[in-house]
Enzyme design. Structure first.
Site, PDB file in Angstrom:
ATOM      1  N   LYS A   1      -0.489 -23.014  21.689  1.00  0.00           N
ATOM      2  CA  LYS A   1       0.377 -22.830  20.518  1.00  0.00           C
ATOM      3  C   LYS A   1      -0.490 -23.051  19.277  1.00  0.00           C
ATOM      4  O   LYS A   1      -1.065 -24.124  19.090  1.00  0.00           O
ATOM      5  CB  LYS A   1       1.535 -23.826  20.551  1.00  0.00           C
TER       6      LYS A   1
ATOM      7  N   ARG B   1       7.453 -15.526   8.023  1.00  0.00           N
ATOM      8  CA  ARG B   1       8.672 -15.708   8.793  1.00  0.00           C
ATOM      9  C   ARG B   1       9.818 -16.111   7.875  1.00  0.00           C
ATOM     10  O   ARG B   1      10.939 -15.685   8.055  1.00  0.00           O
ATOM     11  CB  ARG B   1       8.463 -16.779   9.868  1.00  0.00           C
TER      12      ARG B   1
ATOM     13  N   LYS C   1       5.878 -18.084  28.372  1.00  0.00           N
ATOM     14  CA  LYS C   1       6.906 -17.046  28.225  1.00  0.00           C
ATOM     15  C   LYS C   1       7.135 -16.394  29.577  1.00  0.00           C
ATOM     16  O   LYS C   1       6.167 -16.219  30.344  1.00  0.00           O
ATOM     17  CB  LYS C   1       6.426 -15.951  27.262  1.00  0.00           C
TER      18      LYS C   1
HETATM   19  S1  IVH Z   1       5.078 -16.528  21.283  1.00  0.00           S
HETATM   20  C1  IVH Z   1       9.515 -17.424  19.053  1.00  0.00           C
HETATM   21  N1  IVH Z   1       2.802 -17.738  21.238  1.00  0.00           N
HETATM   22  O1  IVH Z   1       5.117 -20.976  16.937  1.00  0.00           O
HETATM   23  C2  IVH Z   1       8.514 -16.431  19.361  1.00  0.00           C
HETATM   24  N2  IVH Z   1       4.260 -18.130  19.413  1.00  0.00           N
HETATM   25  O2  IVH Z   1       7.112 -23.017  16.363  1.00  0.00           O
HETATM   26  C3  IVH Z   1       7.488 -16.955  20.266  1.00  0.00           C
HETATM   27  N3  IVH Z   1       3.312 -19.671  17.730  1.00  0.00           N
HETATM   28  O3  IVH Z   1       7.415 -18.874  15.420  1.00  0.00           O
HETATM   29  C4  IVH Z   1       6.272 -16.227  20.070  1.00  0.00           C
HETATM   30  N4  IVH Z   1       1.398 -20.009  18.724  1.00  0.00           N
HETATM   31  O4  IVH Z   1       5.014 -18.202  15.268  1.00  0.00           O
HETATM   32  C5  IVH Z   1       3.947 -17.548  20.587  1.00  0.00           C
HETATM   33  N5  IVH Z   1       0.716 -18.734  21.402  1.00  0.00           N
HETATM   34  C6  IVH Z   1       1.855 -18.532  20.720  1.00  0.00           C
HETATM   35  C7  IVH Z   1       2.118 -19.161  19.496  1.00  0.00           C
HETATM   36  C8  IVH Z   1       3.330 -18.936  18.866  1.00  0.00           C
HETATM   37  C9  IVH Z   1       2.132 -20.298  17.681  1.00  0.00           C
HETATM   38  C10 IVH Z   1       4.355 -19.841  16.699  1.00  0.00           C
HETATM   39  C11 IVH Z   1       5.306 -18.728  16.511  1.00  0.00           C
HETATM   40  C12 IVH Z   1       6.658 -19.378  16.439  1.00  0.00           C
HETATM   41  C13 IVH Z   1       6.312 -20.800  16.216  1.00  0.00           C
HETATM   42  C14 IVH Z   1       7.391 -21.714  16.689  1.00  0.00           C
END
Ligand code: IVH
Length: 666
Positions: free
Chosen positions: A110, A132, A290
C-alpha cells in the site's frame, strides 16, 4: 505567531484569531510549500469564517468560485467514486474477508501517497487528471500531473478495447462523450531517495508530495520529482487483476509491485513484504489484497466507503502509545531551532524509540503538547519515528519555547512556524551544523560531529575553508588521535580537491540549494563564475526554480563570496561537468559489496567502483545494479533481499567477486 488551539476549540475562536489563522495557513501553503494542516481542516476554518464574518477581507485571499476548490482548483465530478480501503490488522480478520469470494488474490504494497485518476482520450492523449477529493468530487490537476516524468502524456494507440460487461470493469470512464478512452487510477508519491534531498524539515514524503501536487504554478510541481504507480484501469472489459497489470505495462504506466497470491499464502506474503519493505524506495504501511477475478469483484460490490473486494492489511507494530518526558532543542546550520520530543521508550517496528523530531514549533503548538501527554508514536513506513497525535493532553506543564538559543544563549525569535537563533555569526550549534553539512556534501569521510566540535573549539577549523589548511601535525594534538588516523583524515580532505561544480555549490549550504537545484543551475550556467554573475530574474526564469530560490541563491552567493574565494584556492571545480554525469563502465550504476572480499579491502573496492563512475552503496534497493558477494560470509540478509527483488523483476545482478572484477576489466 498566535498559539494554535486544538481542533475542539475552533468553534470558540474569535473572528480575529480565525482570520490570523487562515492568513497564516495560506502563506504556509502558497509561499512556503509547507502546509501544516490538512486541506479538510483548512476548509473547515474558511467555512466557519464565511459563516460568522462573510465580508472578512481575508476571504478575498481565497478563491470563492463554487466551481473551484478553496485553493483555486477546478472541481470535477466522477460517476464511479474513488473509494477508500477497508482495513484489517490481524490474520484472522484477513482470512475472514477472503472467505467471501472464490479464487486467488492480487497482493501489493500500500503506497503512502495521493490517489489520482488519469483520463486518456481515444487518441491516447492525457486529457484530464484529478485528485480523489471526497470520492465523487475531485480537483482537476491536469497541468501539474503533466510535469510528472513517470506519467506518460500519451499512451500508445491501443487496439479497440472490449467495452461493456458487468460492474466493475464496464463503468463509463468519462461523463459524456469519452468513448474509446481509458481511465487509470493510481498513487502519486515521492520516492524516499528524493525526499532525503530536501533540506527543509518536512514532516514526511506524503505531505510533501501532496503539497507539491497542488502547486498553483504547475512548473513548481516538476521540481519535486514526484513518481507514480498505477493500480487500476477502468473502461475496458478485463477478466483478472493480472490482465490489468499487463495492460498498464503495455501502455507504459509504471505499476505498483504486485503478485498473484494464493489465499492460503496471504500471511506468508505479508511476512515477506514486511522484510522487503526496508529495501523499497517508497513509504508503505501495509498490503493491499484484491480478489483476482473481476467477476468475483463485481459480485461482492462495494459499500459507500470501500469496495468489498479489496482490503488493506496494515503492518502491525508500527505504532504505539507512550508518554512525553521532555523536549530537547536542536540547532541546525540554518539557525532553525527544532523541538525534539523525548518519550518513554516504546517498541515500534522492532526497535526501541525514545525521541522524535517535532519538525517545527508550529507543529508542536498544534499538538498542544505537555510534559506527561499521552501520545501515539508511529514509525512511518516502518522507518522514521513520528509523533502522530496526542491522545490525552494531560495536566503537565505546557511546553514553552526557549527565549535563549540552547547552544549559544543568544535571544531566539519566532518567524511563522519556525524558531530561530538570532546569532548569525558564531552560534556554536549553527557553526557545527555548517561544517557537518560541508563534509557530508563534499563526501569527506571520517569527520563526525564530535571531531568537528573538537576542531571548532580548538580553533583549528572555524569555517569550511580551514579544512584545506589542516596538516596532520595539527590533528595530533587532539585527544585520541594517532598518526595513522590523522594521516588518513588529511588524505580524505585532499581526495576531495577536484569535484563537480554543483557538488561544491550544494556544500556551501545556501538555503534552498539542495542537490536538484544545484545541478540545474550548473547545467544552465555551466560554471560557478557565470552563476555568480546571474541575476535573480535569470535564475527565476529557469524551469522549475522560482523567485524564492532565485532570491536565496543570489543573496547566498553574495554573502559567501569571501568563503568561495578562499575555498577555490584549494579546490578545482571540474568545468561544466555536473556530478550526475559520471563516466566509466559503471557510470550511473550502484554497487553493493557483502562479506569479506579476497582481492581488495572494502574501501579499496569501493574506490575502484567510484573510479569506474559507479556509486558504492551499503543497502539493497530496487535501483541497485550489482550485489557483489565476497569470498567469506557473503550470504546474509543482503543476499536474501537482493534475491527477493530479483524475483519481483528488479534488474540487479548478483555476482561473485571474481566475476565482478572480470566484468569491470572486460
Ligand atoms: S487498489 C479503493 N492498491 O490507498 C481502491 N490502492 O487508503 C483500491 N492505495 O484510495 C485500489 N496503494 O488510492 C490499491 N497498492 C495499492 C494502493 C492503493 C495505495 C490507495 C488508494 C486508496 C487508498 C485507500
Amino acid at each position: 505567531m498566535g498559539q494554535k488551539p486544538p481542533p475542539k476549540d475552533r468553534e470558540s475562536m474569535t473572528v480575529a484569531a480565525l482570520e490570523d489563522e487562515i492568513h497564516r495557513h495560506n502563506r504556509l501553503y502558497f509561499e512556503d510549500n509547507a502546509p501544516v494542516i490538512s486541506d479538510e481542516d483548512f476548509d473547515r476554518l474558511v467555512r466557519r469564517l464565511r459563516k460568522i464574518k462573510p465580508d472578512s477581507p481575508i476571504l478575498h485571499e481565497i478563491p470563492s468560485d463554487t466551481k473551484t476548490s478553496i485553493k483555486g482548483f477546478k472541481k470535477i465530478r466522477r460517476e464511479v467514486p474513488m473509494l477508500s480501503l477497508d482495513k484489517c490488522y490481524s490474520e484472522k480478520e484477513l482470512y475472514q474477508w477472503a472467505e467471501k469470494f472464490e479464487g486467488d488474490v492480487m497482493g501489493s504494497p500500500k503506497i503512502d501517497g495521493s490517489a489520482v485518476e488519469l483520463r486518456y482520450d481515444e487518441k491516447g492523449h492525457l486529457s484530464l487528471a484529478a485528485t480523489r477529493g471526497e470520492g465523487i468530487e475531485g480537483e482537476e490537476i491536469t497541468e501539474n500531473v503533466k510535469r510528472i516524468a513517470d506519467i506518460p502524456q500519451k499512451i500508445p494507440p491501443h487496439p479497440p478495447l472490449p467495452k461493456g460487461g458487468q460492474f466493475p470493469c464496464s463503468y463509463p470512464p468519462f461523463s459524456k462523450g469519452g468513448e474509446g478512452g481509458l481511465e487509470i487510477r493510481g498513487e502519486i508519491y515521492m520516492r524516499l531517495s528524493v525526499f532525503r534531498t530536501f533540506d527543509q524539515d518536512f514532516a514526511n514524503p506524503r505531505n510533501l508530495a501532496a503539497g507539491a501536487l497542488k502547486q498553483k504554478d504547475p512548473d513548481m510541481t516538476k521540481k519535486y520529482h514526484l513518481s507514480f504507480f498505477g493500480y487500476d484501469v477502468l473502461g475496458v472489459d478485463l477478466q483478472t487483476e493480472g490482465d490489468k497489470k499487463a495492460l498498464l505495462e503495455r501502455l507504459g504506466i509504471p505499476t505498483v509491485p504486485m503478485e498473484v497470491v494464493q489465499k492460503k499464502e496471504m500471511q506468508k506474503f505479508y511476512e515477506k513484504l514486511l522484510t522487503q519493505r526496508e529495501t523499497y524506495d517508497f513509504e508503505t504501511d501495509g498490503i493491499v489484497f484484491k480478489a483476482f477475478e473481476i467477476k468475483e469483484q463485481g459480485r461482492l460490490g462495494m459499500t459507500a466507503h470501500h469496495p468489498r473486494y479489496a482490503i488493506a492489511y496494515k503492518f502491525q507494530g508500527d505504532s504505539g502509545t507512550t508518554r512525553v518526558k521532555d523536549v530537547e532543542w536542536s540547532v541546525s546550520r540554518t539557525q532553525v531551532i527544532t523541538p525534539v520530543c523525548i518519550v518513554e521508550p516504546v517498541r515500534l517496528s522492532g526497535a526501541s524509540v525514545s525521541r522524535a523530531s517535532l519538525h517545527n514549533v508550529g507543529l508542536m503548538r498544534q499538538h498542544g503538547l505537555r510534559i506527561g501527554s499521552q501520545v501515539m508514536m508511529v514509525r512511518r513506513g516502518g522507518v522514521i519515528p513520528y509523533l502522530e497525535s496526542v491522545i490525552e493532553e494531560g495536566r503537565g506543564a505546557p511546553m514553552t519555547l526557549p527565549e535563549k538559543c540552547p547552544s549559544c544563549g543568544a535571544p531566539t525569535e519566532v518567524r511563522d512556524d519556525f524558531l530561530y537563533c538570532t546569532n548569525k555569526e558564531n552560534c556554536f550549534g549553527t557553526r557545527i551544523g555548517v561544517l557537518e553539512h560541508f563534509v557530508k556534501a563534499m563526501e569527506i569521510d571520517g569527520f563526525g560531529r564530535k571531531l568537528l566540535e573538537r576542531l571548532y573549539e580548538t580553533g583549528l577549523v572555524k569555517d569550511p575553508a580551514d579544512f584545506y589548511r589542516l596538516k596532520s601535525e595539527d590533528l595530533l594534538d587532539l585527544e585520541r588521535m594517532g598518526e595513522t588516523l590523522a594521516t588518513k583524515l588529511i588524505g580524505n580532505i585532499r581526495a576531495r580537491r577536484r569535484l563537480p561544480a554543483d557538488q561544491f555549490l550544494r556544500a556551501l549550504g545556501i538555503r534552498e540549494l539542495a542537490q536538484h537545484a544545484s545541478r540545474l543551475l550548473i547545467q544552465h550556467f555551466h560554471t560557478l563564475d557565470r552563476l555568480m554573475e546571474a541575476t535573480e530574474g535569470e535564475i527565476a526564469a529557469l524551469h522549475s526554480l522560482g523567485e524564492v530560490i532565485a532570491r536565496e541563491v543570489v543573496s547566498g552567493l553574495r554573502a559567501k563570496k569571501g568563503l568561495i574565494a578562499r575555498l577555490r584556492r584549494s579546490i578545482t571545480l571540474i568545468g561544466q561537468q555536473v556530478s550526475q554525469e559520471k563516466k566509466g563502465p559503471l557510470a550511473g550504476l550502484k554497487v553493493c559489496f557483502t562479506g569479506t572480499l579476497g582481492a581488495l579491502s572494502r574501501p579499496a573496492a569501493q574506490k575502484k567502483v567510484e573510479e569506474a563512475g559507479g556509486e558504492a552503496v551499503n543497502t539493497i534497493t530496487q535501483d541497485l545494479a550489482y550485489l557483489v558477494i565476497g569470498k567469506q560470509g557473503g550470504g546474509g540478509s543482503k543476499l536474501s533481499k537482493a534475491q527477493a527483488l530479483q524475483k519481483k523483476g528488479a534488474s540487479l545482478q548478483i555476482l561473485d567477486e571474481d566475476r565482478f572484477w572480470g566484468l569491470l576489466k572486460g
